[in-house]
Motif scaffolding. Structure first.
Motif, mmCIF file in Angstrom:
data_model
loop_
_atom_site.group_PDB
_atom_site.id
_atom_site.type_symbol
_atom_site.label_atom_id
_atom_site.label_comp_id
_atom_site.label_asym_id
_atom_site.label_seq_id
_atom_site.Cartn_x
_atom_site.Cartn_y
_atom_site.Cartn_z
ATOM 1 N N GLU A 165 0.582 -0.965 -0.115
ATOM 2 C CA GLU A 165 0.252 -0.045 -0.259
ATOM 3 C C GLU A 165 0.848 1.121 -0.339
ATOM 4 O OE1 GLU A 165 -3.837 1.722 2.570
ATOM 5 O OE2 GLU A 165 -2.805 0.696 3.141
ATOM 6 N N ALA A 166 1.700 1.194 0.942
ATOM 7 C CA ALA A 166 2.905 2.415 1.267
ATOM 8 C C ALA A 166 3.529 2.815 -0.266
ATOM 9 C CB ALA A 166 3.334 2.372 2.162
ATOM 10 N N ALA A 167 3.826 1.754 -1.118
ATOM 11 C CA ALA A 167 4.475 1.668 -2.471
ATOM 12 C C ALA A 167 3.836 2.005 -3.653
ATOM 13 C CB ALA A 167 5.056 0.411 -2.661
ATOM 14 N N GLY A 168 2.399 1.357 -2.977
ATOM 15 C CA GLY A 168 1.344 2.209 -4.739
ATOM 16 C C GLY A 168 1.092 1.116 -5.116
ATOM 17 N N ARG A 169 1.777 0.049 -4.353
ATOM 18 C CA ARG A 169 1.473 -1.649 -5.406
ATOM 19 C C ARG A 169 -0.067 -2.440 -5.187
ATOM 20 N NH1 ARG A 169 6.853 -4.457 -5.282
ATOM 21 N NH2 ARG A 169 5.729 -5.581 -7.099
ATOM 22 N N ASP A 170 -0.010 -4.002 -6.213
ATOM 23 C CA ASP A 170 -0.977 -3.688 -5.869
ATOM 24 C C ASP A 170 -0.722 -5.388 -4.435
ATOM 25 O OD1 ASP A 170 -3.189 -6.905 -4.994
ATOM 26 O OD2 ASP A 170 -3.569 -6.278 -7.208
ATOM 27 N N VAL A 171 -1.144 -6.008 -3.725
ATOM 28 C CA VAL A 171 -0.082 -7.141 -2.958
ATOM 29 C C VAL A 171 -0.416 -7.989 -3.445
ATOM 30 C CG1 VAL A 171 -2.113 -7.934 -1.924
ATOM 31 C CG2 VAL A 171 -0.289 -8.450 -0.776
ATOM 32 N N ASN A 172 -1.242 -8.318 -4.694
ATOM 33 C CA ASN A 172 -1.225 -9.760 -5.656
ATOM 34 C C ASN A 172 0.085 -9.770 -6.462
ATOM 35 O OD1 ASN A 172 -3.767 -10.349 -4.384
ATOM 36 N ND2 ASN A 172 -4.373 -9.533 -6.005
ATOM 37 N N THR A 173 0.891 -8.897 -6.196
ATOM 38 C CA THR A 173 2.166 -8.735 -6.902
ATOM 39 C C THR A 173 3.366 -9.421 -6.299
ATOM 40 O OG1 THR A 173 2.275 -6.262 -6.399
ATOM 41 C CG2 THR A 173 1.319 -6.645 -8.707
ATOM 42 N N VAL A 174 3.386 -9.801 -5.585
ATOM 43 C CA VAL A 174 4.316 -10.482 -4.175
ATOM 44 C C VAL A 174 3.693 -11.094 -3.398
ATOM 45 C CG1 VAL A 174 6.023 -9.384 -2.235
ATOM 46 C CG2 VAL A 174 5.054 -7.624 -3.902
ATOM 47 N N THR A 175 4.671 -12.154 -3.882
ATOM 48 C CA THR A 175 4.993 -13.570 -3.517
ATOM 49 C C THR A 175 5.977 -13.767 -1.977
ATOM 50 O OG1 THR A 175 4.530 -14.939 -6.002
ATOM 51 C CG2 THR A 175 4.734 -16.045 -3.899
ATOM 52 N N LEU A 176 5.106 -14.441 -1.444
ATOM 53 C CA LEU A 176 5.940 -14.552 0.191
ATOM 54 C C LEU A 176 5.666 -15.474 0.320
ATOM 55 C CD1 LEU A 176 6.552 -14.201 2.656
ATOM 56 C CD2 LEU A 176 3.821 -14.505 3.967
ATOM 57 N N LEU A 177 7.317 -16.206 0.385
ATOM 58 C CA LEU A 177 8.221 -17.673 -0.113
ATOM 59 C C LEU A 177 8.319 -17.513 1.712
ATOM 60 C CD1 LEU A 177 8.876 -20.135 -1.782
ATOM 61 C CD2 LEU A 177 11.476 -18.958 -1.553
ATOM 62 N N ALA A 178 7.400 -18.663 2.669
ATOM 63 C CA ALA A 178 8.338 -19.602 3.749
ATOM 64 C C ALA A 178 9.192 -20.026 3.569
ATOM 65 C CB ALA A 178 7.363 -19.729 3.915
ATOM 66 N N VAL A 179 10.408 -19.288 4.508
ATOM 67 C CA VAL A 179 11.810 -20.201 3.986
ATOM 68 C C VAL A 179 12.005 -21.224 6.017
ATOM 69 C CG1 VAL A 179 14.656 -19.933 4.556
ATOM 70 C CG2 VAL A 179 13.256 -18.394 3.446
ATOM 71 N N SER A 180 11.999 -22.646 5.430
ATOM 72 C CA SER A 180 11.477 -23.307 6.073
ATOM 73 C C SER A 180 13.082 -24.696 6.580
ATOM 74 C CB SER A 180 10.436 -24.056 5.922
ATOM 75 O OG SER A 180 11.033 -24.674 4.864
ATOM 76 N N LYS A 181 14.429 -23.697 6.232
ATOM 77 C CA LYS A 181 15.336 -24.381 6.975
ATOM 78 C C LYS A 181 15.879 -24.850 8.161
ATOM 79 C CE LYS A 181 18.003 -20.229 6.951
ATOM 80 N NZ LYS A 181 19.111 -18.988 6.342
ATOM 81 N N THR A 182 15.507 -26.032 8.569
ATOM 82 C CA THR A 182 16.127 -26.386 9.954
ATOM 83 C C THR A 182 14.495 -26.486 10.191
ATOM 84 O OG1 THR A 182 16.820 -23.981 10.991
ATOM 85 C CG2 THR A 182 18.446 -24.828 9.784
ATOM 86 N N PHE A 183 13.768 -26.423 10.216
ATOM 87 C CA PHE A 183 12.464 -26.453 10.375
ATOM 88 C C PHE A 183 12.191 -27.772 9.781
ATOM 89 C CE2 PHE A 183 12.510 -22.158 11.618
ATOM 90 C CZ PHE A 183 12.445 -21.843 12.856
#
Length: 244
Positions: free
Chosen positions: A20-38
């Motif tokens: 929102e602060a960057a004036g971008r659609d949140v759907n344009t950014v993918t969240l990658l969950a980094v599960s290393k060592t878990f």
């Protein structure tokens, strides 16, 4: 609400505010969950909270986790990203078991991945890791060498070059963080001007996802803010992979 579910919600809210602060659609950014060592159970908990894309730094551990989670959730389609350094003796594991690799910085590694990608799998999605600030202890192609490597990788079969990845030196100065991410965005634009179809900027982690989004990140790699502090000491070689 589980801890992982709550943490995911908080990270998604951070991501939404950053967009929102960057004036971008949140759907344009993918969240990658980094599960290393878990363990696989942590991935399963994140899947139950709606997460579908996961990143692993350590290849052998990552492959074991991919197989374990597939056995636990055979009907769930997940996306697995290799985000740590890739050595020649591990390319077959990456080519066989992962959907993405973010950390290609040498043509030799890309060629091996191309040769070893199974014919029955979709092309391996590739990002090139850029050593944007010249850190001597980090992996990554130098910016001056990026164009030659990018064009060579783009020509390889069984791979699809998607974009760039970076892990800048840690800084608490937001202006410094943004400058590093801005340089990577500019490098991406330069490659696009040369005719390469790149649409991914893998940059930003738990401590700097907001400035990364402000400078055009399309994928952020978040581990600690989702899963908590690492449950065991990481191998010494992990320094090249950064702290997600």
């Amino acid at each position: 609400m589980t801890t992982i579910e709550g943490n995911l919600q908080q990270v998604r809210e951070r991501l939404a505010r950053a967009c929102e602060a960057a004036g971008r659609d949140v759907n344009t950014v993918t969240l990658l969950a980094v599960s290393k060592t878990f363990g696989p159970e942590h991935v399963v908990a994140a899947v139950a909270a709606g997460q579908r894309a996961f990143g692993e730094n350590y290849i052998q551990e990552g492959v074991e986790k991919v197989l374990a989670v597939q056995a636990l959730l055979p009907s769930v389609d997940l996306e697995w990203h290799c985000i740590g350094p890739v050595q020649s003796n591990k390319t077959r594991l990456v080519a066989t078991h992962f959907d993405w690799v973010h950390s290609v910085d040498r043509l030799k590694i890309a060629q091996r991945l191309s040769e070893q990608r199974p014919e029955d799998r979709a092309p391996l999605q590739v990002c090139l890791q850029v050593n944007v600030d010249g850190g001597s202890n980090k992996s990554g192609v130098a910016p001056d060498d990026l164009s030659v490597l990018a064009h060579a990788v783009a020509a390889l079969p069984r791979l699809r070059l998607r974009g760039l990845m970076c892990i800048p030196e840690p800084s608490e100065d937001v202006a410094v963080q943004r400058e590093a991410f801005r340089r990577v965005h500019e490098l991406q634009q330069s490659l696009m001007d040369q005719g390469l179809a790149l649409n991914v900027l893998s940059m930003g982690m738990s401590d700097d996802l907001e400035p990364a989004v402000a400078e055009g990140a399309t994928l952020v790699r978040v581990g600690r803010a989702i899963f908590g502090h690492r449950p065991r000491k990481e191998p010494v070689t992990a320094s090249a992979a950064g702290s997600a």
